[in-house]
Design a protein around this motif. Structure first.
Motif, PDB file in Angstrom:
ATOM      1  N   ASP A  79       3.653  -5.585 -10.783  1.00  0.00           N
ATOM      2  CA  ASP A  79       2.822  -5.254 -11.948  1.00  0.00           C
ATOM      3  C   ASP A  79       2.581  -3.751 -12.041  1.00  0.00           C
ATOM      4  O   ASP A  79       2.667  -3.157 -13.125  1.00  0.00           O
ATOM      5  N   TYR A  80       2.295  -3.118 -10.897  1.00  0.00           N
ATOM      6  CA  TYR A  80       2.055  -1.675 -10.889  1.00  0.00           C
ATOM      7  C   TYR A  80       3.315  -0.910 -11.295  1.00  0.00           C
ATOM      8  O   TYR A  80       3.274  -0.025 -12.152  1.00  0.00           O
ATOM      9  N   VAL A  81       4.434  -1.259 -10.686  1.00  0.00           N
ATOM     10  CA  VAL A  81       5.696  -0.572 -10.981  1.00  0.00           C
ATOM     11  C   VAL A  81       6.027  -0.690 -12.471  1.00  0.00           C
ATOM     12  O   VAL A  81       6.384   0.299 -13.120  1.00  0.00           O
ATOM     13  N   LYS A  82       5.880  -1.878 -13.019  1.00  0.00           N
ATOM     14  CA  LYS A  82       6.189  -2.091 -14.436  1.00  0.00           C
ATOM     15  C   LYS A  82       5.189  -1.384 -15.343  1.00  0.00           C
ATOM     16  O   LYS A  82       5.582  -0.771 -16.343  1.00  0.00           O
ATOM     17  N   SER A  83       3.891  -1.429 -14.997  1.00  0.00           N
ATOM     18  CA  SER A  83       2.880  -0.793 -15.857  1.00  0.00           C
ATOM     19  C   SER A  83       3.043   0.726 -15.889  1.00  0.00           C
ATOM     20  O   SER A  83       2.694   1.371 -16.869  1.00  0.00           O
ATOM     21  N   GLU A  84       3.577   1.299 -14.805  1.00  0.00           N
ATOM     22  CA  GLU A  84       3.800   2.748 -14.731  1.00  0.00           C
ATOM     23  C   GLU A  84       5.187   3.146 -15.242  1.00  0.00           C
ATOM     24  O   GLU A  84       5.521   4.325 -15.268  1.00  0.00           O
ATOM     25  N   GLY A  85       6.014   2.156 -15.607  1.00  0.00           N
ATOM     26  CA  GLY A  85       7.364   2.447 -16.098  1.00  0.00           C
ATOM     27  C   GLY A  85       8.267   3.019 -15.025  1.00  0.00           C
ATOM     28  O   GLY A  85       9.128   3.863 -15.315  1.00  0.00           O
ATOM     29  N   LEU A  86       8.104   2.567 -13.770  1.00  0.00           N
ATOM     30  CA  LEU A  86       8.854   3.126 -12.642  1.00  0.00           C
ATOM     31  C   LEU A  86      10.161   2.373 -12.403  1.00  0.00           C
ATOM     32  O   LEU A  86      10.286   1.190 -12.726  1.00  0.00           O
ATOM     33  N   THR A  87      11.093   3.072 -11.789  1.00  0.00           N
ATOM     34  CA  THR A  87      12.364   2.508 -11.347  1.00  0.00           C
ATOM     35  C   THR A  87      12.392   2.559  -9.825  1.00  0.00           C
ATOM     36  O   THR A  87      12.221   3.632  -9.236  1.00  0.00           O
ATOM     37  N   VAL A  88      12.602   1.420  -9.192  1.00  0.00           N
ATOM     38  CA  VAL A  88      12.617   1.358  -7.727  1.00  0.00           C
ATOM     39  C   VAL A  88      13.995   1.752  -7.212  1.00  0.00           C
ATOM     40  O   VAL A  88      14.994   1.115  -7.536  1.00  0.00           O
ATOM     41  N   GLN A  89      14.018   2.816  -6.427  1.00  0.00           N
ATOM     42  CA  GLN A  89      15.267   3.271  -5.814  1.00  0.00           C
ATOM     43  C   GLN A  89      15.404   2.720  -4.397  1.00  0.00           C
ATOM     44  O   GLN A  89      16.500   2.410  -3.960  1.00  0.00           O
ATOM     45  N   TRP A  90      14.277   2.629  -3.685  1.00  0.00           N
ATOM     46  CA  TRP A  90      14.291   2.207  -2.284  1.00  0.00           C
ATOM     47  C   TRP A  90      13.202   1.171  -2.015  1.00  0.00           C
ATOM     48  O   TRP A  90      12.092   1.287  -2.530  1.00  0.00           O
ATOM     49  N   LEU A  91      13.525   0.212  -1.169  1.00  0.00           N
ATOM     50  CA  LEU A  91      12.573  -0.698  -0.549  1.00  0.00           C
ATOM     51  C   LEU A  91      12.673  -0.394   0.943  1.00  0.00           C
ATOM     52  O   LEU A  91      13.653  -0.747   1.598  1.00  0.00           O
ATOM     53  N   LEU A  92      11.681   0.327   1.449  1.00  0.00           N
ATOM     54  CA  LEU A  92      11.736   0.875   2.803  1.00  0.00           C
ATOM     55  C   LEU A  92      10.860   0.070   3.755  1.00  0.00           C
ATOM     56  O   LEU A  92       9.715  -0.259   3.422  1.00  0.00           O
ATOM     57  N   GLU A  93      11.391  -0.206   4.912  1.00  0.00           N
ATOM     58  CA  GLU A  93      10.619  -0.830   5.993  1.00  0.00           C
ATOM     59  C   GLU A  93      10.449   0.202   7.100  1.00  0.00           C
ATOM     60  O   GLU A  93      11.387   0.936   7.417  1.00  0.00           O
ATOM     61  N   THR A  94       9.253   0.280   7.652  1.00  0.00           N
ATOM     62  CA  THR A  94       9.032   1.194   8.771  1.00  0.00           C
ATOM     63  C   THR A  94       9.437   0.558  10.097  1.00  0.00           C
ATOM     64  O   THR A  94       9.713   1.259  11.057  1.00  0.00           O
ATOM     65  N   HIS A  95       9.477  -0.784  10.146  1.00  0.00           N
ATOM     66  CA  HIS A  95       9.886  -1.518  11.343  1.00  0.00           C
ATOM     67  C   HIS A  95       9.946  -3.001  11.000  1.00  0.00           C
ATOM     68  O   HIS A  95       9.537  -3.399   9.913  1.00  0.00           O
ATOM     69  N   LEU A 165      12.209   9.984  10.398  1.00  0.00           N
ATOM     70  CA  LEU A 165      11.885  10.292  11.789  1.00  0.00           C
ATOM     71  C   LEU A 165      11.844   8.991  12.586  1.00  0.00           C
ATOM     72  O   LEU A 165      11.138   8.057  12.205  1.00  0.00           O
ATOM     73  N   HIS A 166      12.596   8.927  13.657  1.00  0.00           N
ATOM     74  CA  HIS A 166      12.564   7.771  14.552  1.00  0.00           C
ATOM     75  C   HIS A 166      11.343   7.925  15.445  1.00  0.00           C
ATOM     76  O   HIS A 166      11.233   8.906  16.179  1.00  0.00           O
ATOM     77  N   VAL A 167      10.423   6.987  15.353  1.00  0.00           N
ATOM     78  CA  VAL A 167       9.170   7.053  16.116  1.00  0.00           C
ATOM     79  C   VAL A 167       8.959   5.740  16.877  1.00  0.00           C
ATOM     80  O   VAL A 167       8.053   4.962  16.572  1.00  0.00           O
ATOM     81  N   PRO A 168       9.810   5.466  17.876  1.00  0.00           N
ATOM     82  CA  PRO A 168       9.700   4.188  18.581  1.00  0.00           C
ATOM     83  C   PRO A 168       8.338   4.051  19.246  1.00  0.00           C
ATOM     84  O   PRO A 168       7.725   5.033  19.640  1.00  0.00           O
ATOM     85  N   GLY A 169       7.896   2.851  19.328  1.00  0.00           N
ATOM     86  CA  GLY A 169       6.592   2.573  19.934  1.00  0.00           C
ATOM     87  C   GLY A 169       6.250   1.114  19.709  1.00  0.00           C
ATOM     88  O   GLY A 169       6.442   0.287  20.572  1.00  0.00           O
ATOM     89  N   HIS A 170       5.797   0.788  18.509  1.00  0.00           N
ATOM     90  CA  HIS A 170       5.470  -0.596  18.155  1.00  0.00           C
ATOM     91  C   HIS A 170       6.708  -1.476  18.324  1.00  0.00           C
ATOM     92  O   HIS A 170       6.624  -2.582  18.845  1.00  0.00           O
ATOM     93  N   THR A 171       7.844  -0.968  17.852  1.00  0.00           N
ATOM     94  CA  THR A 171       9.156  -1.578  18.111  1.00  0.00           C
ATOM     95  C   THR A 171      10.125  -0.414  18.338  1.00  0.00           C
ATOM     96  O   THR A 171       9.840   0.722  17.977  1.00  0.00           O
ATOM     97  N   PRO A 172      11.313  -0.692  18.893  1.00  0.00           N
ATOM     98  CA  PRO A 172      12.289   0.380  19.058  1.00  0.00           C
ATOM     99  C   PRO A 172      12.861   0.860  17.726  1.00  0.00           C
ATOM    100  O   PRO A 172      13.547   1.873  17.679  1.00  0.00           O
ATOM    101  N   ALA A 173      12.580   0.138  16.639  1.00  0.00           N
ATOM    102  CA  ALA A 173      13.146   0.489  15.339  1.00  0.00           C
ATOM    103  C   ALA A 173      12.155   1.218  14.438  1.00  0.00           C
ATOM    104  O   ALA A 173      12.459   1.441  13.270  1.00  0.00           O
ATOM    105  N   CYS A 174      10.995   1.590  14.927  1.00  0.00           N
ATOM    106  CA  CYS A 174       9.970   2.217  14.072  1.00  0.00           C
ATOM    107  C   CYS A 174      10.442   3.542  13.489  1.00  0.00           C
ATOM    108  O   CYS A 174      11.037   4.362  14.185  1.00  0.00           O
ATOM    109  N   LEU A 175      10.133   3.724  12.208  1.00  0.00           N
ATOM    110  CA  LEU A 175      10.461   4.947  11.480  1.00  0.00           C
ATOM    111  C   LEU A 175       9.212   5.479  10.791  1.00  0.00           C
ATOM    112  O   LEU A 175       8.313   4.723  10.433  1.00  0.00           O
ATOM    113  N   ALA A 176       9.228   6.780  10.555  1.00  0.00           N
ATOM    114  CA  ALA A 176       8.277   7.419   9.646  1.00  0.00           C
ATOM    115  C   ALA A 176       9.119   8.102   8.585  1.00  0.00           C
ATOM    116  O   ALA A 176      10.220   8.581   8.853  1.00  0.00           O
TER     117      ALA A 176
END
Length: 178
Positions: A79-95, A165-176
């Motif tokens: 709803d937010y993305v559509k109400s702001e007229g945004l285009t999603v380029q990335w769906l990012l996971e930190t881990h 930035l690779h920031v392992p800790g919570h999991t070995p795959a954690c990113l910032a």
């Protein structure tokens, strides 16, 4: 009095942050969404010079008592993305999340964008595959994602330059993402 031992990784990260914050055109517009059930936060990060955005750490609602999922939290992002007229380029996971399920595949179906996570997800998949006795049907090659990031990789959200930035800790795959 001794001086601190230099930490090249910390210094590199600090340089990236200083460079990004020093340029007002590089400052993202961020809208955060708190999910009370999982006590987690999802973010929509927008390039201030365009209608392009990324969604970070989306939440798929899960009711442990019934074992059912719902899309209320993800629909709020849509709803937010559509109400702001945004285009999603990335769906990012930190881990890989143990505290909530990701709504990224649902969001990708509804909004598009590339689904990305850190390359070390391969390590997490190998461990989880063994722990949960998943056999050969569970792919451990990261193919569930469109892109696997490594430390130091650069990417763009519209014209907004970002660094991984690779920031392992919570999991070995954690990113910032900076």
């Amino acid at each position: 009095m001794s001086s601190p031992i230099p930490d090249p990784a910390r210094d590199h990260a600090a340089d990236i942050v200083r460079a990004a914050l020093g340029n007002p055109r590089q400052r993202p517009v961020v809208r955060s969404f708190f999910d009370e059930a999982t006590f987690t936060v999802s973010h929509v990060v927008r390039d201030p010079g365009s209608d392009v955005c990324a969604i970070i750490d989306s939440v798929l609602d899960y009711d442990p008592a019934s074992g059912r999922t719902a899309h209320d939290s993800a629909d709020a992002l849509i709803d937010y993305v559509k109400s702001e007229g945004l285009t999603v380029q990335w769906l990012l996971e930190t881990h890989a999340h143990a505290d909530h399920l990701s709504a990224a595949p649902y969001l990708q179906e509804k909004l598009g964008g590339q689904l990305a996570i850190g390359h070390e997800i391969l390590t997490v998949q190998a461990v989880f595959g063994k722990i949960f006795n998943e056999g050969t049907d569970f792919r451990r090659d990261g193919s569930q994602f469109d892109h696997l990031f490594n430390d130091g990789d650069g990417f763009e959200i519209g014209g907004l330059k970002a660094t991984v930035l690779h920031v392992p800790g919570h999991t070995p795959a954690c990113l910032a993402y900076v």
